[in-house]
Write a protein that holds these residues in place. Structure first.
Motif, PDB file in Angstrom:
ATOM      1  N   PRO A 192       0.841  -1.212   0.000  1.00  0.00           N
ATOM      2  CA  PRO A 192       0.000   0.000   0.000  1.00  0.00           C
ATOM      3  C   PRO A 192       0.872   1.257   0.000  1.00  0.00           C
ATOM      4  O   PRO A 192       2.004   1.237   0.473  1.00  0.00           O
ATOM      5  N   GLY A 193       0.349   2.334  -0.553  1.00  0.00           N
ATOM      6  CA  GLY A 193       1.044   3.621  -0.504  1.00  0.00           C
ATOM      7  C   GLY A 193       2.119   3.772  -1.554  1.00  0.00           C
ATOM      8  O   GLY A 193       2.021   3.261  -2.656  1.00  0.00           O
ATOM      9  N   ASP A 194       3.184   4.510  -1.149  1.00  0.00           N
ATOM     10  CA  ASP A 194       4.268   4.891  -2.049  1.00  0.00           C
ATOM     11  C   ASP A 194       5.597   4.530  -1.397  1.00  0.00           C
ATOM     12  O   ASP A 194       5.986   5.147  -0.398  1.00  0.00           O
ATOM     13  N   MET A 195       6.301   3.543  -1.944  1.00  0.00           N
ATOM     14  CA  MET A 195       7.564   3.105  -1.341  1.00  0.00           C
ATOM     15  C   MET A 195       8.638   4.180  -1.379  1.00  0.00           C
ATOM     16  O   MET A 195       9.584   4.134  -0.602  1.00  0.00           O
ATOM     17  N   LEU A 196       8.518   5.163  -2.255  1.00  0.00           N
ATOM     18  CA  LEU A 196       9.503   6.241  -2.292  1.00  0.00           C
ATOM     19  C   LEU A 196       9.426   7.123  -1.047  1.00  0.00           C
ATOM     20  O   LEU A 196      10.359   7.864  -0.757  1.00  0.00           O
ATOM     21  N   GLU A 197       8.346   7.018  -0.305  1.00  0.00           N
ATOM     22  CA  GLU A 197       8.213   7.768   0.946  1.00  0.00           C
ATOM     23  C   GLU A 197       8.814   7.022   2.136  1.00  0.00           C
ATOM     24  O   GLU A 197       8.928   7.575   3.223  1.00  0.00           O
ATOM     25  N   ASP A 198       9.217   5.767   1.928  1.00  0.00           N
ATOM     26  CA  ASP A 198       9.813   4.945   2.982  1.00  0.00           C
ATOM     27  C   ASP A 198      11.329   5.034   2.876  1.00  0.00           C
ATOM     28  O   ASP A 198      11.919   4.566   1.899  1.00  0.00           O
ATOM     29  N   GLU A 199      11.964   5.629   3.864  1.00  0.00           N
ATOM     30  CA  GLU A 199      13.411   5.859   3.835  1.00  0.00           C
ATOM     31  C   GLU A 199      14.217   4.575   3.653  1.00  0.00           C
ATOM     32  O   GLU A 199      15.275   4.584   3.028  1.00  0.00           O
ATOM     33  N   LEU A 200      13.735   3.454   4.181  1.00  0.00           N
ATOM     34  CA  LEU A 200      14.470   2.197   4.069  1.00  0.00           C
ATOM     35  C   LEU A 200      14.268   1.523   2.708  1.00  0.00           C
ATOM     36  O   LEU A 200      15.183   0.900   2.181  1.00  0.00           O
ATOM     37  N   LEU A 201      13.096   1.652   2.130  1.00  0.00           N
ATOM     38  CA  LEU A 201      12.812   1.007   0.848  1.00  0.00           C
ATOM     39  C   LEU A 201      13.217   1.858  -0.357  1.00  0.00           C
ATOM     40  O   LEU A 201      13.606   1.319  -1.397  1.00  0.00           O
ATOM     41  N   ALA A 202      13.140   3.173  -0.229  1.00  0.00           N
ATOM     42  CA  ALA A 202      13.334   4.073  -1.367  1.00  0.00           C
ATOM     43  C   ALA A 202      14.625   3.833  -2.155  1.00  0.00           C
ATOM     44  O   ALA A 202      14.588   3.874  -3.394  1.00  0.00           O
ATOM     45  N   PRO A 203      15.769   3.551  -1.512  1.00  0.00           N
ATOM     46  CA  PRO A 203      16.985   3.347  -2.315  1.00  0.00           C
ATOM     47  C   PRO A 203      16.909   2.155  -3.272  1.00  0.00           C
ATOM     48  O   PRO A 203      17.635   2.110  -4.252  1.00  0.00           O
ATOM     49  N   GLY A 204      16.027   1.210  -3.027  1.00  0.00           N
ATOM     50  CA  GLY A 204      15.897   0.042  -3.891  1.00  0.00           C
ATOM     51  C   GLY A 204      14.701   0.101  -4.821  1.00  0.00           C
ATOM     52  O   GLY A 204      14.299  -0.916  -5.368  1.00  0.00           O
ATOM     53  N   VAL A 205      14.143   1.289  -5.018  1.00  0.00           N
ATOM     54  CA  VAL A 205      12.910   1.442  -5.804  1.00  0.00           C
ATOM     55  C   VAL A 205      13.206   2.045  -7.172  1.00  0.00           C
ATOM     56  O   VAL A 205      14.003   2.970  -7.297  1.00  0.00           O
ATOM     57  N   VAL A 206      12.545   1.496  -8.200  1.00  0.00           N
ATOM     58  CA  VAL A 206      12.513   2.132  -9.512  1.00  0.00           C
ATOM     59  C   VAL A 206      11.229   2.949  -9.541  1.00  0.00           C
ATOM     60  O   VAL A 206      10.135   2.422  -9.344  1.00  0.00           O
ATOM     61  N   SER A 207      11.369   4.238  -9.780  1.00  0.00           N
ATOM     62  CA  SER A 207      10.225   5.147  -9.784  1.00  0.00           C
ATOM     63  C   SER A 207       9.246   4.812 -10.899  1.00  0.00           C
ATOM     64  O   SER A 207       9.629   4.373 -11.989  1.00  0.00           O
ATOM     65  N   SER A 208       7.984   5.069 -10.631  1.00  0.00           N
ATOM     66  CA  SER A 208       6.921   4.833 -11.614  1.00  0.00           C
ATOM     67  C   SER A 208       7.140   5.630 -12.898  1.00  0.00           C
ATOM     68  O   SER A 208       6.571   5.288 -13.939  1.00  0.00           O
ATOM     69  N   ILE A 209       7.970   6.650 -12.853  1.00  0.00           N
ATOM     70  CA  ILE A 209       8.285   7.429 -14.056  1.00  0.00           C
ATOM     71  C   ILE A 209       8.867   6.519 -15.132  1.00  0.00           C
ATOM     72  O   ILE A 209       8.661   6.731 -16.321  1.00  0.00           O
ATOM     73  N   TYR A 210       9.599   5.482 -14.707  1.00  0.00           N
ATOM     74  CA  TYR A 210      10.265   4.568 -15.629  1.00  0.00           C
ATOM     75  C   TYR A 210       9.506   3.264 -15.839  1.00  0.00           C
ATOM     76  O   TYR A 210       9.994   2.383 -16.543  1.00  0.00           O
ATOM     77  N   VAL A 211       8.351   3.125 -15.232  1.00  0.00           N
ATOM     78  CA  VAL A 211       7.586   1.882 -15.305  1.00  0.00           C
ATOM     79  C   VAL A 211       6.297   2.132 -16.089  1.00  0.00           C
ATOM     80  O   VAL A 211       5.469   2.929 -15.677  1.00  0.00           O
ATOM     81  N   THR A 212       6.141   1.432 -17.193  1.00  0.00           N
ATOM     82  CA  THR A 212       4.954   1.597 -18.033  1.00  0.00           C
ATOM     83  C   THR A 212       3.744   0.937 -17.398  1.00  0.00           C
ATOM     84  O   THR A 212       2.661   1.511 -17.375  1.00  0.00           O
TER      85      THR A 212
END
Length: 164
Positions: A84-104
């Motif tokens: 749920p939510g946005d993983m980019l807002e989670d300090e621990l998960l964000a470094p391992g996330v590919v932003s939705s900008i790059y995901v079709t």
């Protein structure tokens, strides 16, 4: 992209889009470097542990997947679980996330990495990979493998929810 390991090989003669030049970073002397153009795949496909409601996907330490997603014109990702939510807002998960900008687009696919594994969920199915390797030695064997496991959707030795 600069590259050294191919200098002196016959590959350069067969690639008109590659060129050798003097390294512009070297101030003195000659230092040949091979320059090759960046690739831009039409489509990137990969499987992730998590996707979130914002369309981001978590790849963890597999940073090469971020590079692939950035280079591709379109990126499609299957995933194990929705967060749920946005993983980019989670300090621990964000470094391992590919932003939705790059995901079709994303799509759920439980055990979608099989016969490979997903850390913490399920391990590699070595027996099935050995079966694939044996089948893929011949064109006919590979075709039988495709018919049985790819086109039919069958998953042979897949254990039920084993933990790695």
């Amino acid at each position: 992209m600069p590259l050294r390991g191919v200098l002196g090989s016959d590959l350069i003669a067969h690639r008109p889009d590659w060129s050798v030049m003097d390294n512009p970073m070297r101030k003195t002397g000659t230092d040949p470097i091979l320059i090759i153009p960046a690739i831009q795949p039409d489509i990137a496909l990969f499987h992730a542990r998590w996707a979130d409601e914002a369309g981001n996907v978590w790849i963890g330490r597999r940073r090469e997947l971020a590079t692939i997603a950035h280079a591709a014109k379109r990126t499609y990702v299957t995933f194990e679980e929705m967060k749920p939510g946005d993983m980019l807002e989670d300090e621990l998960l964000a470094p391992g996330v590919v932003s939705s900008i790059y995901v079709t687009a994303t799509a759920p696919a439980a055990r979608g990495a099989w016969p490979l594994g997903v850390a913490g969920l399920y391990g590699i199915d070595d027996a099935h990979l050995a079966r694939y390797a044996k089948a893929a030695k011949t064109r006919a064997g590979f075709q039988r493998y495709l018919d049985e496991f790819v086109w039919s959707g069958k998953k042979s030795s897949l254990p039920a929810r084993s933990r790695a």
